[in-house]
Design an enzyme around this catalytic site. Structure first.
Site, PDB file in Angstrom:
ATOM      1  N   LYS A  32       0.852  -1.186   0.000  1.00 43.43           N
ATOM      2  CA  LYS A  32       0.000   0.000   0.000  1.00 43.43           C
ATOM      3  C   LYS A  32       0.885   1.232   0.000  1.00 43.43           C
ATOM      4  O   LYS A  32       2.053   1.172   0.370  1.00 43.43           O
ATOM      5  CB  LYS A  32      -0.908   0.019   1.233  1.00 43.43           C
ATOM      6  CG  LYS A  32      -1.873  -1.151   1.326  1.00 43.43           C
ATOM      7  CD  LYS A  32      -2.698  -1.055   2.604  1.00 43.43           C
ATOM      8  CE  LYS A  32      -3.644  -2.238   2.739  1.00 43.43           C
ATOM      9  NZ  LYS A  32      -4.436  -2.166   3.984  1.00 43.43           N
ATOM     10  N   HIS A  33       0.331   2.360  -0.401  1.00 40.35           N
ATOM     11  CA  HIS A  33       1.099   3.593  -0.399  1.00 40.35           C
ATOM     12  C   HIS A  33       1.409   4.017   1.035  1.00 40.35           C
ATOM     13  O   HIS A  33       0.588   3.857   1.947  1.00 40.35           O
ATOM     14  CB  HIS A  33       0.328   4.710  -1.113  1.00 40.35           C
ATOM     15  CG  HIS A  33       0.202   4.486  -2.588  1.00 40.35           C
ATOM     16  ND1 HIS A  33       1.276   4.510  -3.445  1.00 40.35           N
ATOM     17  CD2 HIS A  33      -0.889   4.248  -3.366  1.00 40.35           C
ATOM     18  CE1 HIS A  33       0.869   4.291  -4.678  1.00 40.35           C
ATOM     19  NE2 HIS A  33      -0.442   4.118  -4.664  1.00 40.35           N
ATOM     20  N   GLU A  34       2.606   4.540   1.218  1.00 37.83           N
ATOM     21  CA  GLU A  34       3.004   5.045   2.528  1.00 37.83           C
ATOM     22  C   GLU A  34       2.051   6.158   2.951  1.00 37.83           C
ATOM     23  O   GLU A  34       1.619   6.972   2.135  1.00 37.83           O
ATOM     24  CB  GLU A  34       4.436   5.569   2.468  1.00 37.83           C
ATOM     25  CG  GLU A  34       4.999   6.009   3.801  1.00 37.83           C
ATOM     26  CD  GLU A  34       5.098   4.880   4.807  1.00 37.83           C
ATOM     27  OE1 GLU A  34       4.223   4.830   5.699  1.00 37.83           O
ATOM     28  OE2 GLU A  34       6.020   4.064   4.706  1.00 37.83           O
TER      29      GLU A  34
END
Length: 551
Positions: free
Chosen positions: A191-193
């Site tokens: 997932k995106h940070e």
């Protein structure tokens, strides 16, 4: 630097040892957590424990009063049931794909048997497909000077035809992007940070932008070499940019079941929109300032170390001016209720001092020019930092650095694919810039690596990664020909179709189905890998049928 958030109220035990007061809660396992226990009277701190909990583990925080006079207590963390190994599904999936790879390798060995190979070639006729693809988009011719040196000739022979490494690199980025967008097995590193830092999901979009810049250089030089006028090429650039932006607006607003798109809540920014605008600026810039011989590497340079910069000095001036605009707006623009130069997530971050300052100037410009309802409503910062302000990671200000990323990719053919040697100085310099800006840390740098902001350090770091990966793929695929680029080569040849298709059919079978256990990594990973693999198969079948959707 997050504010403490209320987790649970533990009722008093009323002095009963047999029935102590209890409270059950669920906590996050991505990061270490600090549990703070306060007394019910005066919020006096009783104890504080920092612990990194594991997935599906069962724990007890046992609190006992040691002395009623001094009001001291003991807090002990007990592991009732150990956490599961959540990475086993990844290992199993890896073994499955390695098994498939082994089968394909055995099949390739059989293809070395003349009767088998002749029968397969007769059925599939791959030469016609390769002839069609190589005729669509040329690559720069090799230089005469490179042909005199056997080592340089080895590196430059691949540029005579369409470079499979470019499509392989594009396909690799695209497949990871599809897998991440489908959920990535619900693993946090897919997932995106939430804000600063990098995960696997944060790598692919800038890689896609980088290779787009490389393709711009090759395609423009090919069209000009075949006699197209600059006016005609500019018309194609404008038309392609318009189609990408229009397609992006349609794809990111897929409320097809709710009727026509409504302007009231239409999201304007998006991935394809940013790609379209970036393509317009970088391609037009290259078209306006291109010089005869620049695309083939035949220009005489007074300083070989600067051979990747001097031919682009007008473009570099323009790009540096854009970067100056980004710096001024980011650090000098007054944002109501926020400190100047704020780069934080807002919400409960920074001890909750600036809850409505998500993204600083970048978020403010989007909300001011586009309106809060026309940007992304569920940013990744809301997961951990509990932000309430809408923020778009594909917003206006970050587009400047996306242009910079594509421009860095545009220079690759000059000193890498056409000139016949590799000049690492430019990208080594970018790595040094990244180290300085970030202080080699996640949170403490002057300008941290941040995908949401598309910070300068993010661009310089990602361009270094992209260059090294492209170099490796180019060497394996086009120079040594140890790898055909499969399976990533096929979606790389149909990137627009695969990206648009995976967005449109995301919630339809067989790309998604109802799961028995929505908390299971194994089920999510199976579903997401199946959907991603299906798009690889679709792109392969389209390749065999010579169907390529190009804008």
């Amino acid at each position: 630097q997050c504010l403490y958030q209320f987790l649970a109220f533990v009722p008093p035990s009323n002095g009963s040892r047999s029935k102590p007061g209890t409270a059950a809660v669920t906590v996050d396992t991505q990061h270490p957590l600090t549990l703070l226990l306060n007394g019910s009277v005066g919020d006096r701190e009783l104890c504080k424990i920092q612990y990194h909990f594991g997935e599906f583990g069962n724990y007890s925080l046992v609190v006992k009063t040691l002395s009623t006079s001094t009001k001291t207590v003991s807090c002990d963390l007990v592991v009732n049931e150990g956490p599961i190994n959540s990475y086993l599904p990844i290992l199993f999936a890896f073994l499955v794909y390695m098994g498939i790879l082994a089968i394909l390798i055995v099949g390739r060995l059989f293809m070395k048997i003349d009767p088998v190979r002749n029968w397969v070639y007769k059925k599939l006729n791959p030469r016609e497909t390769d002839r069609l693809i190589n005729s669509e988009l040329g690559s720069p011719n090799t230089t005469d000077s490179a042909s005199s040196d056997p080592t340089l000739r080895l590196w430059s022979t691949a540029s005579r035809q369409r470079l499979r490494s470019l499509d392989t690199f594009r396909g690799l980025s695209l497949i990871i992007m599809v897998f991440v967008n489908y959920g990535g097995g619900k693993y946090w590193f897919f997932k995106h940070e939430s804000w600063n830092g990098l995960t696997v999901a944060d790598l692919v979009f800038p890689w896609f932008v980088f290779i787009m810049g490389t393709s711009i250089s090759l395609s423009l030089s090919s069209m000009l070499r075949w006699g197209s006028s600059k006016g005609r090429v500019l018309g194609k650039i404008l038309w392609r940019s318009f189609l990408l932006i229009l397609l992006g607006i349609i794809v990111v607003n897929p409320n097809y079941c709710l009727g026509p798109l409504s302007w009231d809540d239409l999201r304007i920014p998006g991935v394809l929109q940013r790609l379209g605008f970036t393509y317009l600026v970088v391609a037009a810039l290259e078209l306006v300032f291109t010089r005869a011989g620049a695309e083939s590497g035949t220009l005489e340079m007074p300083c070989p170390a600067l051979q990747d910069i001097l031919p682009y000095w007008p473009q570099w001036i323009f790009i540096l001016m854009l970067e100056a605009v980004w710096l001024c707006l980011t650090f000098l623009l007054p944002v109501p209720g926020c400190p100047r130069g704020y780069l934080g997530p807002g919400g409960i971050g920074d001890f909750g001092k600036y809850p409505n300052c998500t993204g600083g100037a970048a978020g403010y410009i989007d909300r001011l020019l586009l309106g809060e309802k026309h940007i992304y409503q569920h940013p990744s910062s809301s997961v951990i930092y509990q932000t309430t302000m809408p923020y778009d990671p594909e917003g206006i200000l970050g587009t400047i650095n996306t242009i910079f990323m594509a421009f860095l990719g545009l220079q690759v053919p000059l000193f890498f694919l056409a000139v016949g040697y590799i000049n690492f100085s430019n990208f080594l310099f970018q790595g040094i810039i990244s180290a300085i800006l970030t202080k080699c840390s996640k949170e403490e740098g002057f300008i941290p690596i941040n995908k949401n902001l598309w910070s300068i350090s993010y661009v310089t770091t990602m361009s270094c990664f992209a260059f090294i990966l492209l170099l490796l793929i180019y060497y394996l695929v086009d120079v040594k020909r140890l790898w055909s680029g499969a399976p990533f080569f096929y979606p790389g040849m149909n990137s627009i179709l695969v990206y648009t298709g995976h967005e449109v059919f995301e919630n339809y079978f067989p790309f998604k189905w109802k799961m028995q256990d929505s908390q299971s990594h194994a089920e999510h990973l199976t579903q997401n890998l199946t959907a991603t693999t299906l798009w690889v198969i679709i792109s392969y079948l389209l390749y065999r049928k010579r169907i390529f959707w190009k804008i």
